[in-house]
Scaffold this motif. Sequence first.
Motif, mmCIF file in Angstrom:
data_model
loop_
_atom_site.group_PDB
_atom_site.id
_atom_site.type_symbol
_atom_site.label_atom_id
_atom_site.label_comp_id
_atom_site.label_asym_id
_atom_site.label_seq_id
_atom_site.Cartn_x
_atom_site.Cartn_y
_atom_site.Cartn_z
ATOM 1 N N ASN A 89 0.843 -1.193 0.000
ATOM 2 C CA ASN A 89 0.000 0.000 0.000
ATOM 3 C C ASN A 89 0.879 1.244 0.000
ATOM 4 O OD1 ASN A 89 0.488 -0.852 2.959
ATOM 5 N ND2 ASN A 89 -0.201 1.273 3.168
ATOM 6 N N SER A 235 -4.786 -0.090 6.468
ATOM 7 C CA SER A 235 -4.342 0.003 5.069
ATOM 8 C C SER A 235 -3.121 -0.863 4.795
ATOM 9 C CB SER A 235 -4.006 1.457 4.719
ATOM 10 O OG SER A 235 -5.134 2.287 4.820
ATOM 11 N N ARG A 256 -8.340 -3.704 2.805
ATOM 12 C CA ARG A 256 -8.850 -2.353 2.613
ATOM 13 C C ARG A 256 -8.486 -1.790 1.238
ATOM 14 N NH1 ARG A 256 -7.431 2.215 7.043
ATOM 15 N NH2 ARG A 256 -8.722 0.804 8.305
ATOM 16 N N VAL A 258 -7.282 1.240 -0.934
ATOM 17 C CA VAL A 258 -6.375 2.317 -0.548
ATOM 18 C C VAL A 258 -6.256 3.353 -1.657
ATOM 19 C CG1 VAL A 258 -5.063 0.826 1.008
ATOM 20 C CG2 VAL A 258 -4.358 1.019 -1.390
#
Length: 267
Positions: A89, A235, A256, A258
């Motif tokens: 991420n 994240s 999640r 992102v």
Amino acid sequence: KSARSIEEQYWAVLEKRGRTFARSKSLPLPILPGGTKYWVDDTYSNKRIHVLKIDLTNPKVSLRASKPDERGITPTDFAKKVGAVAAINGDFFTSSQSFRATGPAVGQGVRWQNSYNRSDWSYLACTGSNSCIIDPQQSTAPPAGQYGTVVGGSPVLVEPGAGWYLKPGDNGCAPSCSEPAPRTAVGLSADKKTMWWVVAEGRQGSVSGLSLYDLAGVFKKLNAKWAVNLDGGGSTGMVLNKKLINRRPSGEQAERKVGNSLGIIIR
């Protein structure tokens, strides 16, 4: 006999345990180009830290960040979309509606026009030939057109001449700095020929995560000269072979979406 580096000691221990990327049968690890290594630092019972070491001199390695139209997807979906063998991420972002990056963002040479691009934000920036910098000044955006891959982050964790950027218990960027949590960060060696990705799991009962000070300590042990923190918490994600390898925080099992991600493409 010279003393081995911390990294070499970790690698030797993991080889004895049969947990290197070449031998592991429990983790979905890819065939990575020479000089790129993955290992898990599980020295401590309440820490689980994923480390990817990338040889930036390898001509087969290409770094790739999200383009503006690739925002708002999980790191796993990003890896699948662009064919990345590994991904993490990226920067902090505003909301689950706009996914507006907090710092500068460039993917395949396309600059995000609506990112906040804050002047007090740092960033990782790389050219197509893997010439990379981590800006420690947190003052200017990367020159337009010079870097085709840019991912913002904050705070700077390590920089030359300053050692650790943070101090134990430092909560200058809110208490979340000093509290253990899932973390994602990137670092560079002094000669800028090596990049490290570090992802720390956290909020999983006894696996609490890392403070930013401890995260900086991981990069110091790796002999990184620059390191910057990326988005963390829920994240946090590292993807290998198009599969998420870090365990999710308790209570948030779904990966999640992102703002942006950073990936490795094999040319």
